[in-house]
Motif scaffolding. Structure first.
Motif, PDB file in Angstrom:
ATOM      1  N   HIS A  63       8.248  -6.174  55.341  1.00  0.00           N
ATOM      2  CA  HIS A  63       8.022  -6.595  56.421  1.00  0.00           C
ATOM      3  C   HIS A  63       7.911  -6.811  57.862  1.00  0.00           C
ATOM      4  O   HIS A  63       7.623  -8.430  57.234  1.00  0.00           O
ATOM      5  CB  HIS A  63       7.393  -5.437  56.235  1.00  0.00           C
ATOM      6  CG  HIS A  63       7.865  -3.818  55.854  1.00  0.00           C
ATOM      7  ND1 HIS A  63       8.296  -2.721  56.727  1.00  0.00           N
ATOM      8  CD2 HIS A  63       7.594  -3.742  54.685  1.00  0.00           C
ATOM      9  CE1 HIS A  63       8.755  -1.948  55.366  1.00  0.00           C
ATOM     10  NE2 HIS A  63       8.356  -1.924  54.427  1.00  0.00           N
ATOM     11  N   ALA A  64       7.702  -7.048  59.257  1.00  0.00           N
ATOM     12  CA  ALA A  64       7.428  -7.760  59.721  1.00  0.00           C
ATOM     13  C   ALA A  64       5.964  -8.611  60.297  1.00  0.00           C
ATOM     14  O   ALA A  64       4.933  -9.022  59.769  1.00  0.00           O
ATOM     15  CB  ALA A  64       8.154  -7.731  61.037  1.00  0.00           C
ATOM     16  N   HIS A  65       5.154  -6.739  59.827  1.00  0.00           N
ATOM     17  CA  HIS A  65       3.675  -6.653  60.296  1.00  0.00           C
ATOM     18  C   HIS A  65       2.767  -6.333  59.215  1.00  0.00           C
ATOM     19  O   HIS A  65       3.115  -4.938  58.305  1.00  0.00           O
ATOM     20  CB  HIS A  65       3.426  -6.804  61.731  1.00  0.00           C
ATOM     21  CG  HIS A  65       4.297  -6.774  62.634  1.00  0.00           C
ATOM     22  ND1 HIS A  65       5.340  -6.494  63.202  1.00  0.00           N
ATOM     23  CD2 HIS A  65       4.322  -8.245  63.342  1.00  0.00           C
ATOM     24  CE1 HIS A  65       6.228  -6.954  64.178  1.00  0.00           C
ATOM     25  NE2 HIS A  65       5.297  -8.718  64.188  1.00  0.00           N
TER      26      HIS A  65
ATOM     27  N   SER B 134       4.955   2.338  57.987  1.00  0.00           N
ATOM     28  CA  SER B 134       5.825   3.478  58.700  1.00  0.00           C
ATOM     29  C   SER B 134       6.996   3.137  58.183  1.00  0.00           C
ATOM     30  O   SER B 134       7.663   4.287  59.069  1.00  0.00           O
ATOM     31  CB  SER B 134       5.308   3.028  60.420  1.00  0.00           C
ATOM     32  OG  SER B 134       5.763   1.661  60.302  1.00  0.00           O
ATOM     33  N   LYS B 135       6.863   2.649  57.367  1.00  0.00           N
ATOM     34  CA  LYS B 135       8.675   2.367  57.459  1.00  0.00           C
ATOM     35  C   LYS B 135       8.586   2.630  55.513  1.00  0.00           C
ATOM     36  O   LYS B 135       8.935   1.231  55.233  1.00  0.00           O
ATOM     37  CB  LYS B 135       9.377   1.418  57.832  1.00  0.00           C
ATOM     38  CG  LYS B 135       9.374   1.228  59.358  1.00  0.00           C
ATOM     39  CD  LYS B 135       9.405  -0.168  59.787  1.00  0.00           C
ATOM     40  CE  LYS B 135       9.061   0.049  61.055  1.00  0.00           C
ATOM     41  NZ  LYS B 135       7.436  -0.023  61.311  1.00  0.00           N
TER      42      LYS B 135
ATOM     43  N   ASN C 233      15.782  -0.008  55.955  1.00  0.00           N
ATOM     44  CA  ASN C 233      15.177   1.202  56.546  1.00  0.00           C
ATOM     45  C   ASN C 233      16.167   1.971  57.592  1.00  0.00           C
ATOM     46  O   ASN C 233      16.049   1.614  57.886  1.00  0.00           O
ATOM     47  CB  ASN C 233      13.837   0.632  56.723  1.00  0.00           C
ATOM     48  CG  ASN C 233      12.554   0.180  55.404  1.00  0.00           C
ATOM     49  OD1 ASN C 233      12.547   0.402  54.062  1.00  0.00           O
ATOM     50  ND2 ASN C 233      12.806  -1.332  55.343  1.00  0.00           N
ATOM     51  N   GLN C 234      16.064   3.531  57.216  1.00  0.00           N
ATOM     52  CA  GLN C 234      17.130   3.636  58.316  1.00  0.00           C
ATOM     53  C   GLN C 234      15.635   5.299  57.805  1.00  0.00           C
ATOM     54  O   GLN C 234      16.461   6.306  58.070  1.00  0.00           O
ATOM     55  CB  GLN C 234      17.898   4.019  58.418  1.00  0.00           C
ATOM     56  CG  GLN C 234      19.021   2.968  57.996  1.00  0.00           C
ATOM     57  CD  GLN C 234      18.773   2.358  59.390  1.00  0.00           C
ATOM     58  OE1 GLN C 234      18.412   2.533  60.032  1.00  0.00           O
ATOM     59  NE2 GLN C 234      19.383   1.543  59.531  1.00  0.00           N
ATOM     60  N   GLY C 235      14.247   5.361  58.542  1.00  0.00           N
ATOM     61  CA  GLY C 235      13.258   6.145  58.272  1.00  0.00           C
ATOM     62  C   GLY C 235      13.960   7.126  60.115  1.00  0.00           C
ATOM     63  O   GLY C 235      13.583   8.109  59.666  1.00  0.00           O
ATOM     64  N   PHE C 236      14.128   6.059  60.969  1.00  0.00           N
ATOM     65  CA  PHE C 236      13.749   6.668  62.066  1.00  0.00           C
ATOM     66  C   PHE C 236      15.896   7.218  62.855  1.00  0.00           C
ATOM     67  O   PHE C 236      16.182   6.081  63.060  1.00  0.00           O
ATOM     68  CB  PHE C 236      13.243   5.820  63.035  1.00  0.00           C
ATOM     69  CG  PHE C 236      11.886   5.544  63.232  1.00  0.00           C
ATOM     70  CD1 PHE C 236      11.139   6.379  62.964  1.00  0.00           C
ATOM     71  CD2 PHE C 236      11.431   4.535  62.190  1.00  0.00           C
ATOM     72  CE1 PHE C 236       9.426   6.223  63.194  1.00  0.00           C
ATOM     73  CE2 PHE C 236      10.021   4.046  62.451  1.00  0.00           C
ATOM     74  CZ  PHE C 236       9.186   5.338  62.649  1.00  0.00           C
TER      75      PHE C 236
END
Length: 289
Positions: A11-13, A19-20, A179-182
């Motif tokens: 993850h980036a941050h 959230s993902k 990740n494709q949760g959105f």
């Protein structure tokens, strides 16, 4: 598999892990899977998004330490391990034209050099599965796009003894997911379910402008994890500077989410094992080999 299964989420941050794919990670932890979050940056340039904490001089002055403490709390809630790759947050440039990215930030690093840090971690942790972002970053934050680039290089290089020879004993992960949760199907289903029950939906505007948000993605893997949505939300709330507990993230009741859409979704990007799509397990094709 006779050895313990291992999963790495890149993850980036700090807060992205919550959230993902957070419910997925909590599910696998409950099943005995060893899960490690690799956090590329410290989130130093992230805006304070929780209105209750905006203007706090201590937080503004010590944002790096505050976000690290939030990450530690979220990590404990999810039951995962976590390591920092040590890069500096690039921030999200705004304006027209966009301002240049700050010197030394993650998004301006040489991709091959930056990937070396992730290769070290892969070779040390030896994950069977890696999750990361697609080429658009999930959304076009420069750090998310850089996370994708670094993850792709590291996935290919980690098992090659001729690449990064000083980064540890080679290890080849077997599957890589985006990740494709959105995604539109989930958003549409929750939106319609809320309206059918006479409730207000936070998704109407999203759906109206979905066509402007990039191409539709291919969903290959649906991990059932509704029992872990509450843990996911607690981990997200732990990132207090980033998340308003009274905000839009939490407007859809958990019972409705579990009834209408009890999975988290992924796009299988690379696989070195045989599997059949759609999947309901990130370790499909690995568990029985």
């Amino acid at each position: 598999m006779t050895e313990q299964l291992r999963m790495m989420a890149v993850h980036a941050h700090p807060d992205d892990e919550s959230s993902k794919g957070a419910a997925t990670m909590a599910k696998y932890v409950s099943e005995g899977v060893d899960v490690l979050v690799a956090t590329c940056t410290g989130g130093e340039r992230g805006s304070i998004l929780n209105p209750k904490l905006q203007g706090d001089p201590y937080i503004e002055e010590h944002i790096h330490e505050v976000r690290a403490k939030e990450m530690a709390e979220a990590r404990d809630i999810l039951g995962v391990k976590q390591e920092w790759l040590g890069f500096v947050d690039s921030g999200l440039p705004e304006g027209d034209p966009l301002p240049p990215l700050p010197d030394g930030c993650f998004a301006l690093q040489d991709v091959d050099e930056a990937a070396g840090e992730l290769v070290k971690l892969i070779r040390e942790f030896r994950p069977h599965v890696i999750t990361t972002y697609d080429e658009n970053g999930g959304y076009p934050h420069p750090d998310h796009i850089m996370t994708h680039k670094v993850s792709m290089v590291a996935f290919e290089a980690a098992g090659d003894p001729e690449r990064y020879p000083d980064a540890g004993e080679p290890w080849q992960p077997l599957k890589l997911y985006y990740n494709q949760g959105f995604n539109r199907p989930r958003t549409q289903a929750l939106h319609e379910a809320l309206l059918e029950r006479g409730m207000e939906s936070p998704y109407g505007e999203w759906l109206e402008r979905w066509h402007t948000m990039g191409r539709e993605r291919t969903l290959t893997t649906y991990v059932p994890c509704g029992d872990f949505f509450e843990i996911r939300d607690k981990a997200l709330i732990a990132h207090a500077t980033q998340i308003d507990p009274d905000g839009g993230w939490f407007r859809v009741p958990l019972d409705l989410q579990r009834e209408v859409w009890p999975t988290e979704e992924y796009e299988l990007a690379k696989s070195l094992v045989d599997t059949s799509l759609p999947e309901d397990d990130l370790f499909a094709g690995i568990r029985n080999n």
